[in-house]
Design a protein around this motif. Structure first.
Motif, PDB file in Angstrom:
ATOM      1  N   PRO A   6      19.370  23.538  15.966  1.00 34.45           N
ATOM      2  CA  PRO A   6      18.133  24.277  16.124  1.00 34.45           C
ATOM      3  C   PRO A   6      16.939  23.344  16.058  1.00 34.45           C
ATOM      4  CG  PRO A   6      19.470  25.224  14.366  1.00 34.45           C
ATOM      5  CD  PRO A   6      20.112  23.957  14.783  1.00 34.45           C
ATOM      6  N   SER A   7      15.788  23.901  16.427  1.00 33.98           N
ATOM      7  CA  SER A   7      14.603  23.053  16.519  1.00 33.98           C
ATOM      8  C   SER A   7      14.250  22.403  15.172  1.00 33.98           C
ATOM      9  CB  SER A   7      13.439  23.876  17.047  1.00 33.98           C
ATOM     10  OG  SER A   7      13.354  25.066  16.298  1.00 33.98           O
ATOM     11  N   LEU A   8      14.630  23.047  14.064  1.00 40.32           N
ATOM     12  CA  LEU A   8      14.327  22.440  12.762  1.00 40.32           C
ATOM     13  C   LEU A   8      15.575  21.711  12.271  1.00 40.32           C
ATOM     14  CD1 LEU A   8      12.448  25.428  11.094  1.00 40.32           C
ATOM     15  CD2 LEU A   8      11.443  23.296  11.921  1.00 40.32           C
ATOM     16  N   PRO A   9      15.650  20.399  12.478  1.00 40.93           N
ATOM     17  CA  PRO A   9      16.915  19.710  12.193  1.00 40.93           C
ATOM     18  C   PRO A   9      17.301  19.724  10.717  1.00 40.93           C
ATOM     19  CG  PRO A   9      15.209  18.149  12.860  1.00 40.93           C
ATOM     20  CD  PRO A   9      14.638  19.514  13.038  1.00 40.93           C
ATOM     21  N   ASN A  10      16.327  19.978   9.848  1.00 43.40           N
ATOM     22  CA  ASN A  10      16.694  20.016   8.435  1.00 43.40           C
ATOM     23  C   ASN A  10      16.798  21.427   7.888  1.00 43.40           C
ATOM     24  OD1 ASN A  10      17.135  17.312   8.013  1.00 43.40           O
ATOM     25  ND2 ASN A  10      14.921  16.914   7.922  1.00 43.40           N
ATOM     26  N   SER A  11      16.814  22.426   8.779  1.00 43.59           N
ATOM     27  CA  SER A  11      17.010  23.798   8.304  1.00 43.59           C
ATOM     28  C   SER A  11      18.427  23.911   7.729  1.00 43.59           C
ATOM     29  CB  SER A  11      16.844  24.785   9.451  1.00 43.59           C
ATOM     30  OG  SER A  11      17.897  24.608  10.387  1.00 43.59           O
ATOM     31  N   LEU A  12      18.635  24.883   6.867  1.00 44.44           N
ATOM     32  CA  LEU A  12      19.977  25.088   6.304  1.00 44.44           C
ATOM     33  C   LEU A  12      20.975  25.386   7.415  1.00 44.44           C
ATOM     34  CD1 LEU A  12      19.225  27.169   3.088  1.00 44.44           C
ATOM     35  CD2 LEU A  12      20.437  24.980   3.177  1.00 44.44           C
ATOM     36  N   GLU A  13      20.528  26.134   8.440  1.00 39.77           N
ATOM     37  CA  GLU A  13      21.424  26.456   9.556  1.00 39.77           C
ATOM     38  C   GLU A  13      21.924  25.179  10.229  1.00 39.77           C
ATOM     39  OE1 GLU A  13      18.547  27.862   8.978  1.00 39.77           O
ATOM     40  OE2 GLU A  13      18.924  30.015   8.832  1.00 39.77           O
ATOM     41  N   LYS A  36      24.507  32.835   9.249  1.00 41.26           N
ATOM     42  CA  LYS A  36      23.446  33.604   8.582  1.00 41.26           C
ATOM     43  C   LYS A  36      23.497  33.171   7.122  1.00 41.26           C
ATOM     44  CE  LYS A  36      22.794  38.028   9.265  1.00 41.26           C
ATOM     45  NZ  LYS A  36      21.388  37.972   9.715  1.00 41.26           N
ATOM     46  N   ILE A  37      22.410  32.654   6.636  1.00 38.67           N
ATOM     47  CA  ILE A  37      22.411  32.128   5.263  1.00 38.67           C
ATOM     48  C   ILE A  37      21.993  33.231   4.294  1.00 38.67           C
ATOM     49  CG2 ILE A  37      21.395  30.416   3.697  1.00 38.67           C
ATOM     50  CD1 ILE A  37      22.854  28.965   5.852  1.00 38.67           C
ATOM     51  N   ILE A  38      22.854  33.517   3.336  1.00 35.58           N
ATOM     52  CA  ILE A  38      22.515  34.483   2.286  1.00 35.58           C
ATOM     53  C   ILE A  38      22.073  33.684   1.060  1.00 35.58           C
ATOM     54  CG2 ILE A  38      23.427  36.307   0.771  1.00 35.58           C
ATOM     55  CD1 ILE A  38      23.242  37.167   3.731  1.00 35.58           C
ATOM     56  N   GLU A  39      20.906  34.009   0.563  1.00 35.02           N
ATOM     57  CA  GLU A  39      20.347  33.165  -0.505  1.00 35.02           C
ATOM     58  C   GLU A  39      20.361  33.794  -1.890  1.00 35.02           C
ATOM     59  OE1 GLU A  39      17.498  30.060   1.828  1.00 35.02           O
ATOM     60  OE2 GLU A  39      16.521  31.510   0.520  1.00 35.02           O
ATOM     61  N   SER A  40      20.306  35.127  -1.965  1.00 36.84           N
ATOM     62  CA  SER A  40      20.267  35.721  -3.308  1.00 36.84           C
ATOM     63  C   SER A  40      20.846  37.122  -3.280  1.00 36.84           C
ATOM     64  CB  SER A  40      18.823  35.757  -3.827  1.00 36.84           C
ATOM     65  OG  SER A  40      18.040  36.543  -2.957  1.00 36.84           O
ATOM     66  N   VAL A  46      21.971  41.947  -0.944  1.00 29.66           N
ATOM     67  CA  VAL A  46      21.813  40.497  -0.792  1.00 29.66           C
ATOM     68  C   VAL A  46      20.639  40.234   0.154  1.00 29.66           C
ATOM     69  CG1 VAL A  46      24.216  39.841  -1.264  1.00 29.66           C
ATOM     70  CG2 VAL A  46      23.541  40.400   1.086  1.00 29.66           C
ATOM     71  N   SER A  47      20.049  39.049   0.033  1.00 27.14           N
ATOM     72  CA  SER A  47      18.901  38.710   0.878  1.00 27.14           C
ATOM     73  C   SER A  47      19.170  37.414   1.615  1.00 27.14           C
ATOM     74  CB  SER A  47      17.651  38.498   0.018  1.00 27.14           C
ATOM     75  OG  SER A  47      17.398  39.665  -0.727  1.00 27.14           O
ATOM     76  N   ASP A  48      18.680  37.365   2.856  1.00 31.21           N
ATOM     77  CA  ASP A  48      18.825  36.115   3.606  1.00 31.21           C
ATOM     78  C   ASP A  48      17.563  35.266   3.426  1.00 31.21           C
ATOM     79  OD1 ASP A  48      16.869  37.068   5.316  1.00 31.21           O
ATOM     80  OD2 ASP A  48      18.265  37.609   6.920  1.00 31.21           O
ATOM     81  N   GLU A  56      25.312  45.166   0.739  1.00 28.22           N
ATOM     82  CA  GLU A  56      26.549  44.386   0.874  1.00 28.22           C
ATOM     83  C   GLU A  56      27.729  45.350   0.818  1.00 28.22           C
ATOM     84  OE1 GLU A  56      29.192  42.737   1.529  1.00 28.22           O
ATOM     85  OE2 GLU A  56      28.014  40.919   1.687  1.00 28.22           O
ATOM     86  N   GLY A  57      28.050  45.915   1.969  1.00 27.36           N
ATOM     87  CA  GLY A  57      29.067  46.963   2.036  1.00 27.36           C
ATOM     88  C   GLY A  57      30.491  46.465   1.946  1.00 27.36           C
ATOM     89  N   MET A  58      30.674  45.153   1.787  1.00 24.20           N
ATOM     90  CA  MET A  58      32.031  44.593   1.698  1.00 24.20           C
ATOM     91  C   MET A  58      32.266  43.848   0.382  1.00 24.20           C
ATOM     92  SD  MET A  58      34.441  45.026   3.734  1.00 24.20           S
ATOM     93  CE  MET A  58      35.424  43.588   3.349  1.00 24.20           C
ATOM     94  N   SER A  59      31.320  43.963  -0.570  1.00 26.93           N
ATOM     95  CA  SER A  59      31.450  43.181  -1.811  1.00 26.93           C
ATOM     96  C   SER A  59      31.764  41.718  -1.487  1.00 26.93           C
ATOM     97  CB  SER A  59      32.543  43.748  -2.728  1.00 26.93           C
ATOM     98  OG  SER A  59      32.255  45.059  -3.097  1.00 26.93           O
ATOM     99  N   GLY A  60      31.039  41.164  -0.511  1.00 25.25           N
ATOM    100  CA  GLY A  60      31.362  39.798  -0.069  1.00 25.25           C
ATOM    101  C   GLY A  60      32.693  39.852   0.651  1.00 25.25           C
ATOM    102  N   LEU A  61      33.720  39.256   0.041  1.00 28.35           N
ATOM    103  CA  LEU A  61      35.078  39.376   0.586  1.00 28.35           C
ATOM    104  C   LEU A  61      35.884  40.269  -0.348  1.00 28.35           C
ATOM    105  CD1 LEU A  61      35.928  35.768   1.894  1.00 28.35           C
ATOM    106  CD2 LEU A  61      35.493  37.818   3.245  1.00 28.35           C
TER     107      LEU A  61
END
Ligand code: PLP
Length: 461
Positions: A6-13, A36-40, A46-48, A56-61
């Protein structure tokens, strides 16, 4: 291959694409689209990184059963780290946390159990269960009992034996699996497995007759154990029909085949009982636990075994001079302290009873809102574990061609609506944290229904 960042080479993505290998993911596509980065997380939300929140309808995994931000689990972790951050269970050493946890697990076990072995993941415990079955049959002088049976579409994990038990092609293809002697039998799913005009009762009778024929063809004296989930979660939330498990248990008893219940998803209240074994009336010799054991706050798994198994393996190890199974982190004190506190919370919050009371809210809500939708063929589940089967047509019931990718489209649209669910083919799996409340269940149902309606309205659907 497109590896443009992506255009921001140091983004988490971008950093993720440069550095991580993701499981259950098309790795080539991941290089193109990134994560998709989930942060909290807080409660069932959960929030991205962009400030969007998702239910979070799947309790994560299928795992964060007590939701995010449980201060008591965090405190238990910190206190144990300060007191004794690590010790092990080899060479006759012990320490308090796993002793207390093992005692508690044996106290709440759904059938009489004798001892507990700890590992770090569901896969490891399933692997250890297979090894213990082999060790047991060697111990009692029947070394030829080496084969395992499990269901097609079962999920028992991804280490080598566990992946061999797993009955899905993605765990095998390209990995030279399953190992020899890991055999799969028909999935007890009426909707996708019944023959035309077969009643549910006839379907169960046929599956059990086929199973017995298979056991006899293989030779009962060559079969070590049958592995089953009380409800098949990752296979598409499949609740076996009435009578299936009774008949299965009778066949295993008749042919002296051990039963291993894989309760990695179903234990700790998920089905409305503390254990799915109770809900489904199973009598396992070994029970595999993970995920909800620590509510996923820290990795840990367990394997409970009954006295038949423990007495034989302890005597055998006495003859061999050692029980050769060992793992550095077996019974890790921090994980054990968190697990002990998680169980205290399941009990104090009456999670199994609460889940039982919420079952009609979730399943009833889904049925009220989606039961008449032309692309919904079945709504099934138990406790707070549900599956919505998407179909091309209801009458006659016609499944989608897999290439239509309708389920994944619904999951993507649900995510746009702020709901994380999982598409297992064309089954939408729902497994929210057990601390979810009625208003949040209503939001879950509404967000999913809107996603299904939107997918159905798309051209070509
Ligand atoms: C029923 C079941 N068994 C075993 C496992 C494997 O557990 P883990 O991923 O912790 O290795 C899973 C994981 O989803 C599971 O659903």
């Amino acid at each position: 291959m497109d590896t443009d960042l992506p255009s921001l080479p140091n983004s988490l993505e971008a950093r993720d694409r440069r550095s991580l290998v993701h499981g259950l993911t098309d790795l080539a596509r991941h290089l193109e689209i990134g994560p998709k980065i989930i942060e909290s997380g807080r409660g069932v939300w959960v929030s991205d990184g962009e400030g969007r929140t998702y239910l979070e309808g799947m309790s994560g995994l299928w795992c964060i059963s007590l939701g995010y931000g449980q201060e008591r689990l965090i405190a238990a972790c910190e206190a144990q780290m300060r007191k004794l951050a690590y010790y092990h269970l080899t060479n006759h050493k012990g320490h308090p946390a796993p002793i207390e946890l093992a005692e508690k697990l044996l106290e709440i076990a759904p059938v009489p159990m004798s001892h507990v072995w700890f590992a770090n993941s569901g896969s490891e415990s399933a692997d250890c269960a297979a090894r213990l079955c082999w060790y047991y049959w060697n111990a009692v002088g029947q070394p030829q009992k080496r084969k395992f049976l499990a269901h097609d579409r079962a999920y028992h994990g991804n280490t080598i034996a566990a992946a061999s038990l797993t009955g899905t092609s993605y765990a095998h293809e390209g990995f030279n699996l399953p190992l020899d002697g890991f055999l799969h039998v028909a999935t007890p799913h009426y909707l996708t497995g019944a023959q035309p005009d077969e009643t549910e009762e006839q379907f169960v009778a046929r599956l059990l007759a086929e199973l017995e024929a298979r056991i006899l063809a293989e030779g009962p004296e060559t079969i070590a154990a049958f592995f089953t989930e009380p409800v098949m979660a990752a296979g598409g939330v499949i609740v076996p029909p009435e009578g299936y498990f009774d008949g299965l248990q009778r066949l295993l008893n008749k042919h002296d085949i051990l039963l291993v219940a894989d309760e990695v998803v179903t234990a700790f209240g998920r089905t409305g009982e503390m254990f799915g074994t109770t809900r489904m009336g199973l009598e396992p010799d070994l029970i595999v636990l993970a995920k909800g054991l620590t509510s996923a706050y820290i990795p840990m798994s367990a394997l409970m075994m009954n006295a038949r198994i423990f007495d034989a393996i302890s005597a055998y190890s006495g003859r061999l001079g050692i029980f050769g199974l060992t793992m550095t982190y077996s019974g890790h004190p921090v994980a054990a302290a968190v697990a002990r506190e998680a169980i205290a919370l399941y009990e104090e919050l009456a999670i199994p009873e609460r889940t039982k009371a919420l079952e009609p809210v979730l399943l009833g809500g889904l049925r009220d809102r989606l039961g008449g939708h032309p692309n919904v063929g079945d709504i099934r589940g138990t406790g707070l574990l549900a599956g919505v089967q998407l179909v091309a047509r209801r009458d006659p019931l016609t499944l989608f061609d897999a290439s239509a990718r309708f389920g994944p489209r619904v999951a993507a649209l649900a995510e746009d609506n702020g709901l994380i669910v999982r598409a297992i083919g064309d089954t939408i799996a729902i497994c929210p944290p057990l601390v979810i409340d009625e208003a949040e269940i209503a939001q879950l149902v509404d967000r999913l229904a809107r996603a299904i309606e939107a997918a159905a309205a798309e051209p070509g659907a």
